[in-house]
Write a protein that holds these residues in place. Structure first.
Motif, PDB file in Angstrom:
ATOM      1  N   UNK A 126      -8.899   4.676 -15.216  1.00 14.38           N
ATOM      2  CA  UNK A 126      -7.965   3.770 -14.153  1.00 14.38           C
ATOM      3  C   UNK A 126      -8.640   2.771 -13.249  1.00 14.38           C
ATOM      4  N   UNK A 174       0.835  -1.134  -0.080  1.00 20.64           N
ATOM      5  CA  UNK A 174      -0.031   0.022   0.091  1.00 20.64           C
ATOM      6  C   UNK A 174       0.943   1.247   0.037  1.00 20.64           C
ATOM      7  N   UNK A 197      -6.441  -4.968   2.003  1.00 22.86           N
ATOM      8  CA  UNK A 197      -5.154  -5.739   2.185  1.00 22.86           C
ATOM      9  C   UNK A 197      -5.248  -6.390   3.261  1.00 22.86           C
ATOM     10  N   UNK A 251      -6.176  -1.832  -5.901  1.00 22.74           N
ATOM     11  CA  UNK A 251      -5.797  -0.923  -4.563  1.00 22.74           C
ATOM     12  C   UNK A 251      -5.237   0.150  -5.261  1.00 22.74           C
ATOM     13  N   UNK A 252      -4.597   0.315  -6.195  1.00 26.91           N
ATOM     14  CA  UNK A 252      -3.882   1.569  -7.032  1.00 26.91           C
ATOM     15  C   UNK A 252      -5.051   2.413  -7.144  1.00 26.91           C
ATOM     16  N   UNK A 253      -6.357   1.968  -7.637  1.00 26.99           N
ATOM     17  CA  UNK A 253      -7.355   3.004  -8.088  1.00 26.99           C
ATOM     18  C   UNK A 253      -7.962   3.791  -6.903  1.00 26.99           C
ATOM     19  N   UNK A 305      -2.017 -11.047  -8.601  1.00 23.89           N
ATOM     20  CA  UNK A 305      -1.260 -10.004  -7.787  1.00 23.89           C
ATOM     21  C   UNK A 305      -1.515  -8.630  -8.557  1.00 23.89           C
ATOM     22  N   UNK A 333      -3.065  -5.101  -7.464  1.00 23.63           N
ATOM     23  CA  UNK A 333      -1.955  -3.966  -7.531  1.00 23.63           C
ATOM     24  C   UNK A 333      -2.959  -2.934  -8.246  1.00 23.63           C
ATOM     25  N   UNK A 334      -3.568  -2.989  -9.271  1.00 29.67           N
ATOM     26  CA  UNK A 334      -4.310  -2.136  -9.906  1.00 29.67           C
ATOM     27  C   UNK A 334      -5.577  -1.680  -9.180  1.00 29.67           C
ATOM     28  N   UNK A 370       2.184   1.779  -3.358  1.00 31.34           N
ATOM     29  CA  UNK A 370       1.294   2.616  -4.229  1.00 31.34           C
ATOM     30  C   UNK A 370       1.073   3.935  -3.893  1.00 31.34           C
ATOM     31  N   UNK A 419      -6.153   4.016  -4.033  1.00 32.48           N
ATOM     32  CA  UNK A 419      -5.224   5.019  -3.184  1.00 32.48           C
ATOM     33  C   UNK A 419      -5.218   6.391  -4.252  1.00 32.48           C
ATOM     34  N   UNK A 420      -5.335   6.183  -5.313  1.00 36.39           N
ATOM     35  CA  UNK A 420      -5.534   7.265  -6.530  1.00 36.39           C
ATOM     36  C   UNK A 420      -6.923   8.161  -6.068  1.00 36.39           C
ATOM     37  N   UNK A 478      -6.861  -9.660   2.187  1.00 34.29           N
ATOM     38  CA  UNK A 478      -6.195 -10.588   1.629  1.00 34.29           C
ATOM     39  C   UNK A 478      -5.107 -11.458   2.159  1.00 34.29           C
ATOM     40  N   UNK A 479      -5.007 -10.640   3.653  1.00 30.49           N
ATOM     41  CA  UNK A 479      -4.125 -11.598   4.515  1.00 30.49           C
ATOM     42  C   UNK A 479      -4.935 -12.586   5.284  1.00 30.49           C
ATOM     43  N   UNK A 515      -8.543   0.682   0.845  1.00 26.64           N
ATOM     44  CA  UNK A 515      -7.511  -0.246   0.594  1.00 26.64           C
ATOM     45  C   UNK A 515      -7.090  -1.035   1.378  1.00 26.64           C
ATOM     46  N   UNK A 516      -6.841  -0.370   2.645  1.00 27.97           N
ATOM     47  CA  UNK A 516      -6.407  -1.031   4.047  1.00 27.97           C
ATOM     48  C   UNK A 516      -7.293  -2.131   4.343  1.00 27.97           C
ATOM     49  N   UNK A 572      -8.033   5.708   1.400  1.00 30.00           N
ATOM     50  CA  UNK A 572      -6.865   4.928   1.802  1.00 30.00           C
ATOM     51  C   UNK A 572      -7.256   3.651   2.734  1.00 30.00           C
TER      52      UNK A 572
END
Lengths: 509, 488
Positions: B324, A179, B420, B404-406, B397, B401-402, A182, B408-409, B423-424, B416-417, B413
């Motif tokens: 995006x 994160x 994440x 979570x990237x979107x 992956x 990546x894309x 990113x 963040x963009x 995922x864990x 995304x957290x 946040x």
């Protein structure tokens, strides 16, 4: 020249190719698999020695750089290179892997076992040479996979619990880092209008920081990176996966885990967390120092109480890694060079300790300290090696451990004498738990019937230990060549970490 | 007229093939099943070629704006065709052993594929409803097509009842929207929402809400996910994979067309609901998957969770980040499709090994030592599971990546957290499958049937695709970006 450009790429992909080669070996050659694996990993080691020759110690810049665009739309490239810090860690990796392969006593699924270690070698070297954060993350996570299988398939009784714990802990740290990466990518986009994941570009970012607010971007990013690295080191309170993983892992797994994988955490601090977020680092410094000192003392006390040899060494690792972390955090050239040196010597001595515990276990099928005792009488050669390596681990002068710990404590003293006093307890307590362990295992009467018939080390086991012992003394008596290669990079880090900016080295014609 | 037929050719070819194989099977009931199978594949191939032909065109609205052929539609048509193709291959052993009637099976699968394509093409609520019905009704039947097995019929009935209910919601929503807007075209909806920003009547919102429910049911968003585990467990495994990938994917296509394109200006008003969908779907899916002991149910819950990850990008879509976010969704649908089809293909083979007397055995404990016995299949399963978790270098992956990237963009946040952390959590149950595959002691070995070639092909394509897309995502991502850019 052109070979030098590809040297690191070769080092990354040769083990992977070797692993594939071993996988496709026909059944008829199955008995030769360890031999093939050993040969291939030795080739890798010899090639990796060429980095020493090509490396110019008079520069702190990045050398042997190769950069190939990979995912251009996000500015991701295959960007690798080394400086004085990563140079030695690569050599440590390529040095320990053949030893682990040579000393393996695994009986089943040998092919996959060897292939796992070779893939692991790829991931470890990749982690140490990546200069692109995306690439770094890929290798960082990739490393989990072979280790997951090494512990889970060839481990002992409670292996599944241990391997899941290992995987999930490390993954949790890793994804936080993802994160943060990113975030950095988009920050770079906002500031420069282009996508990039190159570390060198990120060094020049100005990451917003506000010392009045706890939740400012730089601190959060720093904490995300730091969490990944602290789990890996492991620092207290993120350490609980380590004893489990060590106890359950097969000998080779423990050696690589203690020898190399833990160093990725401290390496991560040196390469990423410290230079990328210097302000957040000083802001969080009290917390980190507390964690490292806490780890030193807590790990040592727990080691005192252990009844299982592997657990004892695992907790001693936590204590030693705490000391290495302390050396990094004081950020002066004594502390830093001591830390990196201690990373190497801890890798060697702890790796060797795990190897020797494995040797006892193969004979006696126990790791319980109470069930051993008086081994000097039945296994004199074993006892000699074990004593030497233990003394290196408790930092007796003339062994490598002494140099590293001494420098770290000196660096800590320079920063704040109380750090040195508290950190110094690790040396005192270390001597206590290690020596009492030695006394219980090697000396005293032969109380147990089973111990009377133990065979001493065979030539194969000695051959796997002699190189390590040789290095222990070399590094302890004449450490200059080691420091010479790393000192420029570390001096630069110590003096410039607040405005860190690495360039790419151009060879003089 | 001919031009229109040409433009509709991908769907027409599918329908004609479907009817043809049905007739063929009816006329020659004892005929060779391979013929039906081959003809269906040829139909899919023809439709693929036709879609590539249409790719040259820029966007084109047809049948008085009821449907639209553009890169976005064709992307989903091609995705549906690929998924259907792989499903046919996975299901071929079932047809050969006469567990499912070949003619009907091919007919329904091809019709379903036609419905799916049409759904991505729809730009009118009526077409949307029709295509959704074609797709759903055939899917109900496909779920229950293994008549011998009780769970299959049970799943079909459940799916039908709940599905019919949700279609009711959808239809009622359409009616309300028509009542307020006076048109069923997406563009009219967009205009309406745009021009009268401050005085939208409650009826309109109710209509939009009901429409959301209808689509959310198909995507299996929490809290509309209750049917998933039972249906996915009951359906023949290849059909489970088909539903998890294909139906979900085109439902997202419709979702994007309506909510992220036509009604994007309204999005701020109901972001909260979308956020709840995202967080709830991920979390509930993953937590429920943790405790499953049946691998099909586990993968069912995991498919719910993955829809939740996709919803992260849905939440992150704004005018600025439209390209995006939507391309992240499309990319993830490809990645998710590949790994899911591959994983289910392995389950198909494994359960055919262990099953006795028509009962499927899909307990995770049944798989003990599977990976050690079949090194290649085991290796493929490692790839799929790592891809599900999101470990590089796999398609899963890159997809995350894309996604979570979107997030963040768009400065989401915390979302995304949450993704994440999920995922864990998910890594635990995916790893448990690998634990069974490699680390548990195998049970006594039985006589083995060799891996059917067609299944092997599916697994190989899926594994290779997962790795290749993970390593070299740029080309595909560039195509996707080109697909979504003209939409807004």
């Amino acid at each position: 020249m052109s070979f030098e450009n590809h040297l690191l790429t070769f080092l990354i992909f040769f083990p992977l190719a070797s692993a594939l080669f071993i996988f496709v070996l026909p059944k008829s050659l199955e008995s030769k698999v360890p031999l093939f694996a050993l040969g291939l990993s030795l080739i890798e080691f010899i090639v990796s020695l060429l980095t020493l020759r090509s490396f110019d110690a008079s520069s702190h810049l990045l050398q042997l750089v190769q950069r190939i665009p990979w995912i251009p739309s996000l500015g991701i490239s295959f960007f690798i290179g080394i400086d004085g810090i990563s140079l030695w860690l690569i050599l440590l990796t390529t040095f320990l892997t053949p030893i682990v392969i040579f000393s393996s006593t695994i009986q089943h699924h040998i092919k996959s076992y060897m292939a796992c270690f070779l893939i692991l070698e790829t991931a470890m070297i990749g982690t140490f040479v990546s200069l692109d954060l995306f690439l770094f993350y890929i290798f960082w996570e990739l490393m989990l996979v072979p280790m997951y299988f090494i512990i889970g398939v060839w481990g002992s009784q409670n292996r599944i619990y241990a391997t899941l714990k290992f995987f999930i802990y490390t993954l949790a740290g890793g994804v936080c880092m993802l994160l943060a990466i990113l975030f950095l990518i988009y920050l770079h986009y906002d500031q420069f209008g282009t996508f990039s994941t190159s570390l060198l570009d990120f060094y020049s970012l100005s990451i917003p920081f506000d010392s009045h607010k706890i939740l400012n971007p730089q601190t959060l990013l720093f904490l995300a990176f730091a969490l990944a690295f602290l789990i890996k080191i492991p620092a207290v309170p993120f350490h609980t996966w380590l004893p489990d993983a060590h106890v359950e892992a097969p000998t080779g797994g423990s050696v690589i885990l203690a020898g190399v994988l833990l160093k990725m955490g401290t390496y991560g601090f040196l390469r990423f967390a410290i230079p990328l977020f210097p302000q957040a680092l000083s802001y969080c410094m009290p917390l980190l120092i507390t964690l490292s000192l806490g780890g030193i003392i807590y790990g040592a006390f727990l080691a005192l109480a252990q009844k299982d040899l592997k657990k004892l060494i695992a907790y001693s690792s936590i204590s030693h890694m705490g000391l290495i972390l302390l050396g990094l955090l004081v950020l002066n050239s004594y502390g830093l060079s001591g830390s990196v040196f201690q990373m190497l010597s801890h890798g060697l001595s702890t790796g060797a300790l795990f190897l020797m515990v494995g040797m006892i276990y193969d004979r006696r099928h126990t790791k319980e300290i109470a069930l051993l005792g008086g081994l000097t009488k039945t296994m004199p050669i074993f006892a000699t090696f074990f004593l030497i390596i233990t003394l290196a681990s408790i930092a007796l002068p003339s062994t490598n451990g002494f140099i590293g710990e001494f420098l770290i404590l000196m660096g800590a003293f320079e920063k704040n004498p109380s750090y040195a006093v508290l950190g110094g307890t690790s040396v005192v307590l270390g001597a206590y738990y290690m020596l009492s362990m030695i006394q219980k295992v090697l000396f005293g009467p032969l109380r147990h019937e089973e111990n009377k018939t133990l065979k001493d080390l065979c030539w194969k086991e000695m051959v796997s230990l002699i190189p390590i012992v040789f290095l222990i003394f070399w590094m302890g008596l004449y450490p200059k060549p080691f420091f010479q290669k790393m000192e420029k990079s570390l001096d630069y880090l110590a003096s410039h970490y607040e405005h860190y900016d690495l360039g790419i080295y151009e060879k003089k014609q | 007229m001919t031009a229109q037929i040409f433009n509709l050719s991908p769907i027409l070819i599918l329908i004609v093939t479907a009817l043809f194989v049905l007739l063929l099977d009816a006329l020659f009931p004892r005929g060779d099943k391979k013929l039906v199978f081959t003809l269906s594949l040829l139909g899919l191939l023809g439709s693929t070629v036709a879609s590539f032909q249409l790719w040259q065109l820029d966007g084109l609205s047809l049948l008085s704006e009821a449907i639209r052929v553009d890169h976005f539609s064709l992307f989903f048509t091609l995705l549906s065709l690929a998924i259907t193709f792989l499903t046919f291959l996975s299901a071929f052993p079932l047809m050969k052993e006469n567990k499912v009637p070949a003619g009907e099976f091919s007919f329904f699968l091809l019709s379903c594929c036609a419905g799916m394509s049409l759904m991505a093409w729809s730009t009118d609520l009526i077409t949307l409803f029709l295509s959704l019905e074609i797709m759903s009704v055939t899917a109900y039947i496909l779920t229950g097509i293994e008549r011998e097995r009780l769970t299959s019929s049970e799943g079909a009935l459940k799916y039908f009842l709940l599905g019919a209910f949700s279609t009711g919601f959808l239809l009622y929503g359409i009616a309300l929207l028509y009542a307020t807007v006076g048109s069923t075209q997406f563009s009219a909806l967009a205009n309406y929402a745009m021009t009268s920003k401050h005085s939208l009547p409650p009826l309109f919102y109710t209509g939009v809400g009901l429409l959301t429910v209808g689509l959310a049911f198909k995507i299996a968003v929490v809290p509309f996910h209750m049917w998933v585990p039972d249906v996915y467990e009951g359906a023949p495994t290849p059909i489970t994979a088909f539903m998890a990938t294909g139906i979900k994917a085109v439902s997202f296509a419709a979702f994007i067309r309506i909510f992220l394109i036509a009604l994007l200006s309204l999005k701020a008003n109901w972001t909260m609901i979308l956020l709840c969908f995202a967080v709830g779907t991920m979390t509930v899916g993953n937590l429920a998957a943790l405790v499953q002991t049946n691998i099909k149910r586990m993968l069912a819950y995991s498919s719910i969770a993955h829809a939740g990850y996709i919803f992260i990008a849905v939440c992150a879509t704004t005018h600025q980040s439209f390209e995006l976010s939507t391309s992240a969704i499309l990319f993830y649908l490809i990645a998710y499709g590949l790994m899911t089809l591959g994983a289910f293909a392995i389950v198909t083979y494994a359960s055919s090994l262990y099953s006795k007397h028509g009962q499927e055995k899909n307990m995770i404990s049944d798989y003990a030592g599977f990976g050690l016995r079949f090194p290649l299949l085991g290796g493929a399963m490692i790839i799929f599971m790592l891809s599900f978790i999101g470990v590089p270098p796999t398609a899963g992956f890159m997809g995350k990546f894309y996604l979570f990237g979107s997030a963040i963009k768009s400065h989401l946040f915390w979302l995304a957290m949450v993704g994440i952390l999920n995922s864990v959590i998910s890594s635990y149950y995916y790893l448990r499958i690998l634990v069974a595959f490699y680390m548990n002691k195998p049970k006594e070995t039985e006589a083995l049937t060799p891996l059917p070639l067609s299944l092997g092909v599916v697994i190989f394509i899926a594994a290779l695709g997962t790795i290749l897309i993970g390593l070299f995502p740029s080309k595909i991502f560039a195509i996707i970006l080109k697909t979504v850019t003209p939409l807004l």
